[in-house]
Design a protein around this motif. Structure first.
Motif, PDB file in Angstrom:
ATOM      1  N   LEU A 172       2.062   1.700  -3.504  1.00 12.76           N
ATOM      2  CA  LEU A 172       0.984   2.243  -4.336  1.00 12.76           C
ATOM      3  C   LEU A 172       0.818   3.740  -4.101  1.00 12.76           C
ATOM      4  O   LEU A 172       0.624   4.511  -5.050  1.00 12.76           O
ATOM      5  CB  LEU A 172      -0.329   1.516  -4.056  1.00 12.76           C
ATOM      6  CG  LEU A 172      -0.447   0.111  -4.635  1.00 12.76           C
ATOM      7  CD1 LEU A 172      -1.658  -0.603  -4.051  1.00 12.76           C
ATOM      8  CD2 LEU A 172      -0.516   0.142  -6.146  1.00 12.76           C
ATOM      9  N   SER A 173       0.896   4.163  -2.835  1.00 12.22           N
ATOM     10  CA  SER A 173       0.783   5.589  -2.517  1.00 12.22           C
ATOM     11  C   SER A 173       1.919   6.381  -3.159  1.00 12.22           C
ATOM     12  O   SER A 173       1.713   7.470  -3.686  1.00 12.22           O
ATOM     13  CB  SER A 173       0.780   5.806  -1.003  1.00 12.22           C
ATOM     14  OG  SER A 173      -0.378   5.249  -0.441  1.00 12.22           O
ATOM     15  N   THR A 174       3.124   5.834  -3.113  1.00 11.33           N
ATOM     16  CA  THR A 174       4.277   6.482  -3.744  1.00 11.33           C
ATOM     17  C   THR A 174       4.069   6.587  -5.248  1.00 11.33           C
ATOM     18  O   THR A 174       4.326   7.634  -5.855  1.00 11.33           O
ATOM     19  CB  THR A 174       5.571   5.691  -3.446  1.00 11.33           C
ATOM     20  OG1 THR A 174       5.775   5.677  -2.030  1.00 11.33           O
ATOM     21  CG2 THR A 174       6.773   6.300  -4.137  1.00 11.33           C
ATOM     22  N   ALA A 178       1.317   6.733  -6.846  1.00 13.10           N
ATOM     23  CA  ALA A 178       0.256   7.690  -7.156  1.00 13.10           C
ATOM     24  C   ALA A 178       0.836   9.084  -7.370  1.00 13.10           C
ATOM     25  O   ALA A 178       0.293   9.890  -8.121  1.00 13.10           O
ATOM     26  CB  ALA A 178      -0.789   7.710  -6.046  1.00 13.10           C
ATOM     27  N   VAL A 179       1.977   9.355  -6.722  1.00 10.18           N
ATOM     28  CA  VAL A 179       2.648  10.651  -6.830  1.00 10.18           C
ATOM     29  C   VAL A 179       3.748  10.626  -7.891  1.00 10.18           C
ATOM     30  O   VAL A 179       3.940  11.582  -8.629  1.00 10.18           O
ATOM     31  CB  VAL A 179       3.253  11.051  -5.458  1.00 10.18           C
ATOM     32  CG1 VAL A 179       4.031  12.338  -5.553  1.00 10.18           C
ATOM     33  CG2 VAL A 179       2.158  11.158  -4.416  1.00 10.18           C
ATOM     34  N   THR A 218      -6.113  -3.891 -12.118  1.00  7.42           N
ATOM     35  CA  THR A 218      -6.320  -2.848 -11.122  1.00  7.42           C
ATOM     36  C   THR A 218      -5.989  -3.408  -9.747  1.00  7.42           C
ATOM     37  O   THR A 218      -6.408  -4.506  -9.400  1.00  7.42           O
ATOM     38  CB  THR A 218      -7.754  -2.263 -11.177  1.00  7.42           C
ATOM     39  OG1 THR A 218      -7.829  -1.150 -10.293  1.00  7.42           O
ATOM     40  CG2 THR A 218      -8.814  -3.275 -10.831  1.00  7.42           C
ATOM     41  N   GLU A 229       0.828  -1.208   0.000  1.00  7.78           N
ATOM     42  CA  GLU A 229       0.000   0.000   0.000  1.00  7.78           C
ATOM     43  C   GLU A 229       0.864   1.260   0.000  1.00  7.78           C
ATOM     44  O   GLU A 229       0.534   2.240  -0.666  1.00  7.78           O
ATOM     45  CB  GLU A 229      -0.973  -0.014   1.172  1.00  7.78           C
ATOM     46  CG  GLU A 229      -2.075  -1.032   0.978  1.00  7.78           C
ATOM     47  CD  GLU A 229      -3.079  -1.073   2.113  1.00  7.78           C
ATOM     48  OE1 GLU A 229      -3.028  -0.203   3.009  1.00  7.78           O
ATOM     49  OE2 GLU A 229      -3.932  -1.980   2.099  1.00  7.78           O
ATOM     50  N   PRO A 254      -7.789   4.961  -2.045  1.00  4.94           N
ATOM     51  CA  PRO A 254      -7.194   6.206  -2.547  1.00  4.94           C
ATOM     52  C   PRO A 254      -5.872   5.978  -3.277  1.00  4.94           C
ATOM     53  O   PRO A 254      -5.473   6.776  -4.103  1.00  4.94           O
ATOM     54  CB  PRO A 254      -6.961   7.045  -1.287  1.00  4.94           C
ATOM     55  CG  PRO A 254      -7.690   6.370  -0.181  1.00  4.94           C
ATOM     56  CD  PRO A 254      -7.975   4.969  -0.598  1.00  4.94           C
ATOM     57  N   HIS A 255      -5.192   4.875  -2.969  1.00 10.12           N
ATOM     58  CA  HIS A 255      -3.914   4.606  -3.612  1.00 10.12           C
ATOM     59  C   HIS A 255      -4.036   3.567  -4.727  1.00 10.12           C
ATOM     60  O   HIS A 255      -3.030   3.037  -5.191  1.00 10.12           O
ATOM     61  CB  HIS A 255      -2.878   4.147  -2.571  1.00 10.12           C
ATOM     62  CG  HIS A 255      -3.280   2.875  -1.880  1.00 10.12           C
ATOM     63  ND1 HIS A 255      -3.812   2.871  -0.618  1.00 10.12           N
ATOM     64  CD2 HIS A 255      -3.259   1.582  -2.279  1.00 10.12           C
ATOM     65  CE1 HIS A 255      -4.088   1.626  -0.277  1.00 10.12           C
ATOM     66  NE2 HIS A 255      -3.762   0.828  -1.265  1.00 10.12           N
ATOM     67  N   THR A 285       5.047   7.913 -10.738  1.00  6.38           N
ATOM     68  CA  THR A 285       4.909   6.625 -11.415  1.00  6.38           C
ATOM     69  C   THR A 285       6.245   6.025 -11.842  1.00  6.38           C
ATOM     70  O   THR A 285       6.293   4.871 -12.238  1.00  6.38           O
ATOM     71  CB  THR A 285       4.008   6.751 -12.659  1.00  6.38           C
ATOM     72  OG1 THR A 285       4.558   7.740 -13.525  1.00  6.38           O
ATOM     73  CG2 THR A 285       2.593   7.101 -12.271  1.00  6.38           C
ATOM     74  N   LEU A 314      -4.320   1.560  -8.205  1.00  9.37           N
ATOM     75  CA  LEU A 314      -3.539   1.720  -9.424  1.00  9.37           C
ATOM     76  C   LEU A 314      -4.111   0.810 -10.495  1.00  9.37           C
ATOM     77  O   LEU A 314      -4.361  -0.370 -10.239  1.00  9.37           O
ATOM     78  CB  LEU A 314      -2.070   1.342  -9.156  1.00  9.37           C
ATOM     79  CG  LEU A 314      -1.110   1.345 -10.341  1.00  9.37           C
ATOM     80  CD1 LEU A 314      -0.898   2.770 -10.853  1.00  9.37           C
ATOM     81  CD2 LEU A 314       0.227   0.722  -9.941  1.00  9.37           C
TER      82      LEU A 314
END
Length: 135
Positions: A17-19, A21-22, A110, A14, A116-117, A24, A119
């Motif tokens: 994934l958050s990283t 999102a900012v 997906t 997770e 929210p994170h 790629t 991808l």
């Protein structure tokens, strides 16, 4: 008896994934994600023999009008239950291994779609970003 948990691995996935999102292009996050195990729901129409075969993974494909077919995978049981509460069976599969055998057809992946994170990658993105050489 204690049941093994993938909570730490899920938390790492997770965070990756958050990283992503900012940024790629974050190679470390992509490596973490490719090395993570994800939960792949077993399709309702898969027979027990297929569902129990460790060498075969039946991909659950969601059809959406006007869009590429989509395969949902999840970092944890909680994430899966939030989006697909009726799923009763799943397989734990290394994401990099899944990506290395990803079909060349138009089939998107997906990861944690409901978070929210989340991808989503098209088939080319799955093969180029998540498939990792062995060794």
């Amino acid at each position: 008896m204690e049941i093994p948990s993938n909570d730490n691995a899920a938390a790492e996935a997770e965070r990756a994934l958050s990283t992503l999102a900012v940024n790629t292009d974050d190679v470390e996050a992509l490596d973490t994600l490719a090395g993570a195990e994800v939960l792949v729901p077993v399709p309702d129409d898969a027979d027990d023999e297929t569902a129990g075969d460790p060498s075969a993974v039946a991909l659950p494909v969601l059809e959406r009008p006007g869009e590429e077919p989509l395969v949902p995978v999840f970092t944890s049981e909680l994430r899966m239950a939030e989006l697909l509460p009726s799923v009763s069976r799943y397989r734990l599969v290394p994401l990099g291994a899944l990506a290395s055998q990803w079909p060349s057809s138009d089939l998107s992946l997906t990861i944690d779609a409901n978070s929210p994170h989340g991808l989503t990658l098209d088939s080319q993105g799955v093969r180029t970003l998540l498939a990792r050489p062995h060794g």
